[in-house]
Design a protein around this motif. Structure first.
Motif, PDB file in Angstrom:
ATOM      1  N   SER A 104      11.708  41.934 -69.628  1.00 11.38           N
ATOM      2  CA  SER A 104      10.633  42.914 -69.789  1.00 11.38           C
ATOM      3  C   SER A 104       9.281  42.314 -69.413  1.00 11.38           C
ATOM      4  O   SER A 104       8.445  42.994 -68.810  1.00 11.38           O
ATOM      5  CB  SER A 104      10.602  43.424 -71.232  1.00 11.38           C
ATOM      6  N   LEU A 105       9.077  41.049 -69.755  1.00 15.78           N
ATOM      7  CA  LEU A 105       7.847  40.364 -69.352  1.00 15.78           C
ATOM      8  C   LEU A 105       7.751  40.293 -67.829  1.00 15.78           C
ATOM      9  O   LEU A 105       6.691  40.549 -67.249  1.00 15.78           O
ATOM     10  CB  LEU A 105       7.812  38.956 -69.949  1.00 15.78           C
ATOM     11  N   GLY A 106       8.855  39.951 -67.184  1.00 18.06           N
ATOM     12  CA  GLY A 106       8.863  39.878 -65.734  1.00 18.06           C
ATOM     13  C   GLY A 106       8.580  41.219 -65.086  1.00 18.06           C
ATOM     14  O   GLY A 106       7.856  41.303 -64.087  1.00 18.06           O
ATOM     15  N   ALA A 111       4.573  44.792 -62.283  1.00 22.37           N
ATOM     16  CA  ALA A 111       3.724  45.978 -62.315  1.00 22.37           C
ATOM     17  C   ALA A 111       2.243  45.631 -62.202  1.00 22.37           C
ATOM     18  O   ALA A 111       1.488  46.317 -61.505  1.00 22.37           O
ATOM     19  CB  ALA A 111       3.965  46.756 -63.610  1.00 22.37           C
ATOM     20  N   ASN A 112       1.822  44.568 -62.859  1.00 20.93           N
ATOM     21  CA  ASN A 112       0.398  44.264 -62.979  1.00 20.93           C
ATOM     22  C   ASN A 112      -0.148  43.335 -61.902  1.00 20.93           C
ATOM     23  O   ASN A 112      -1.360  43.306 -61.660  1.00 20.93           O
ATOM     24  CB  ASN A 112       0.113  43.651 -64.354  1.00 20.93           C
ATOM     25  N   PHE A 113       0.728  42.562 -61.275  1.00 20.96           N
ATOM     26  CA  PHE A 113       0.284  41.608 -60.248  1.00 20.96           C
ATOM     27  C   PHE A 113       0.928  42.004 -58.917  1.00 20.96           C
ATOM     28  O   PHE A 113       2.043  41.579 -58.609  1.00 20.96           O
ATOM     29  CB  PHE A 113       0.666  40.172 -60.632  1.00 20.96           C
ATOM     30  N   PRO A 120       2.308  34.792 -55.890  1.00 22.28           N
ATOM     31  CA  PRO A 120       3.167  33.886 -56.664  1.00 22.28           C
ATOM     32  C   PRO A 120       3.563  34.460 -58.021  1.00 22.28           C
ATOM     33  O   PRO A 120       4.721  34.309 -58.449  1.00 22.28           O
ATOM     34  CB  PRO A 120       2.302  32.628 -56.823  1.00 22.28           C
ATOM     35  N   VAL A 121       2.630  35.113 -58.716  1.00 25.09           N
ATOM     36  CA  VAL A 121       2.950  35.700 -60.024  1.00 25.09           C
ATOM     37  C   VAL A 121       3.904  36.877 -59.846  1.00 25.09           C
ATOM     38  O   VAL A 121       4.843  37.062 -60.626  1.00 25.09           O
ATOM     39  CB  VAL A 121       1.662  36.155 -60.739  1.00 25.09           C
ATOM     40  N   HIS A 122       3.677  37.665 -58.801  1.00 20.52           N
ATOM     41  CA  HIS A 122       4.553  38.806 -58.515  1.00 20.52           C
ATOM     42  C   HIS A 122       5.986  38.338 -58.254  1.00 20.52           C
ATOM     43  O   HIS A 122       6.943  38.915 -58.793  1.00 20.52           O
ATOM     44  CB  HIS A 122       4.016  39.575 -57.317  1.00 20.52           C
ATOM     45  N   ILE A 123       6.129  37.298 -57.439  1.00 18.47           N
ATOM     46  CA  ILE A 123       7.459  36.777 -57.115  1.00 18.47           C
ATOM     47  C   ILE A 123       8.119  36.183 -58.355  1.00 18.47           C
ATOM     48  O   ILE A 123       9.327  36.335 -58.570  1.00 18.47           O
ATOM     49  CB  ILE A 123       7.358  35.717 -55.995  1.00 18.47           C
ATOM     50  N   THR A 124       7.326  35.519 -59.195  1.00 18.78           N
ATOM     51  CA  THR A 124       7.868  34.971 -60.440  1.00 18.78           C
ATOM     52  C   THR A 124       8.405  36.087 -61.329  1.00 18.78           C
ATOM     53  O   THR A 124       9.493  35.973 -61.911  1.00 18.78           O
ATOM     54  CB  THR A 124       6.782  34.182 -61.193  1.00 18.78           C
ATOM     55  N   GLY A 125       7.633  37.163 -61.442  1.00 21.96           N
ATOM     56  CA  GLY A 125       8.080  38.297 -62.239  1.00 21.96           C
ATOM     57  C   GLY A 125       9.354  38.907 -61.690  1.00 21.96           C
ATOM     58  O   GLY A 125      10.282  39.235 -62.454  1.00 21.96           O
ATOM     59  N   ALA A 126       9.431  39.048 -60.363  1.00 18.97           N
ATOM     60  CA  ALA A 126      10.642  39.596 -59.745  1.00 18.97           C
ATOM     61  C   ALA A 126      11.842  38.688 -59.995  1.00 18.97           C
ATOM     62  O   ALA A 126      12.954  39.164 -60.237  1.00 18.97           O
ATOM     63  CB  ALA A 126      10.416  39.772 -58.240  1.00 18.97           C
ATOM     64  N   GLY A 127      11.608  37.377 -59.959  1.00 21.85           N
ATOM     65  CA  GLY A 127      12.687  36.440 -60.254  1.00 21.85           C
ATOM     66  C   GLY A 127      13.201  36.582 -61.674  1.00 21.85           C
ATOM     67  O   GLY A 127      14.413  36.505 -61.923  1.00 21.85           O
ATOM     68  N   LEU A 128      12.282  36.786 -62.620  1.00 23.39           N
ATOM     69  CA  LEU A 128      12.690  36.987 -64.004  1.00 23.39           C
ATOM     70  C   LEU A 128      13.506  38.275 -64.152  1.00 23.39           C
ATOM     71  O   LEU A 128      14.535  38.290 -64.831  1.00 23.39           O
ATOM     72  CB  LEU A 128      11.457  37.053 -64.912  1.00 23.39           C
TER      73      LEU A 128
END
Length: 266
Positions: A104-106, A111-113, A120-128
């Motif tokens: 859910s955090l990812g 959504a926000n980045f 980098p933050v967007h890709i990290t979220g997608a990875g999560l």
């Protein structure tokens, strides 16, 4: 609500409805304004530019909250059914709930980045979302098999296993193809941005393979949540309030049961 049956069956259906509506709406707006190509863009690409980014961000955040709620209800449902009868089921259930928080955090990070702002933050979220999402499905499938035949049937185990395997294969294809297409894209200059891939671009087949894999993975995730509907129809979640004082300026005394040390007067 009547279509979802009694209990909490409406929760997974609501999640799927909100998520699908968000994706379709942002896709239509992005296509209309020429922000992405119509043929299988990345889902997050349809929410990278204004005004569709506003809709995408707002409702993906709502979807993240709903997803966490659905996975929490699943956690409580398993806990209520099994209790302490099986340590392995209990451990899988707890680990799955921890994964749920990071998934859910990812999703909220996606959504926000936006990719155009903080990639980098967007890709990290997608990875999560995708990596831990597939792991969550597999763990819930194993958990379902361990709960058979005492708490659930074999059919739902096979359904969840099939969906999990589709998600796993789609995730592998998505990430491998994305690496290939990205490496080929970076080797030469382009007159257009990465939201407007064309068949003439080097790496285009790998790019389309990656985007199609992402769409399949997203759909399989939502279908997996729908397998909870029949289970949730048998559950009810309540929030109860227990007052420890008669006046809100008093100091509360916390105790679970009365014994020889319990104060008679508060």
């Amino acid at each position: 609500m009547a279509l979802c049956g009694p209990g909490l069956g409406f929760l997974p259906v609501t999640l799927v409805f909100v998520a699908c509506s968000t994706i379709v709406t942002s896709y239509i707006i992005a296509i209309y304004r020429g922000h992405v190509v119509p043929f299988f863009p990345y889902i997050s690409d349809t929410g990278s530019k204004s005004p569709e980014s506003c809709i995408f961000g707002q409702f993906v955040n709502i979807s993240a909250a709903l997803a966490l709620l659905v996975m929490y209800v699943r956690y409580k449902l398993v806990f209520s059914l099994v209790g302490d009868e099986s340590r392995s089921i209990r451990n899988l259930n707890v680990i799955s709930m921890v994964l749920a928080v990071f998934i859910s955090l990812g999703l909220s990070m996606v959504a926000n980045f936006q990719e155009t702002n903080v990639e980098p933050v967007h890709i990290t979220g997608a990875g999560l979302v995708f990596g831990l999402g597939v792991l969550y499905e597999l763990m819930q499938t194993i958990l379902s098999y361990q709960m058979n035949p005492g708490f659930n049937g074999l059919y739902i185990c096979r359904v969840r296993l099939s969906i999990s395997l589709v998600s796993l294969v789609a995730m592998i294809i998505t990430f491998v193809a994305a690496v290939i297409s990205r490496s080929k894209w970076d080797k030469e200059p382009h007159a257009h941005d990465k939201f407007h891939w064309s068949p003439g671009d080097d790496g285009y087949p790998a790019h389309i393979t990656s985007t199609m894999g992402e769409w399949v993975m997203c759909i399989s995730f939502l279908i997996f949540y729908l397998t909870y509907v029949r289970d949730f129809q048998k559950a009810q979640l309540e929030v109860s309030t227990h007052l420890r004082v008669q006046h809100l300026d008093e100091t509360p005394v916390y105790t679970d049961r009365a014994d020889e040390r319990t104060r008679l007067l508060i």
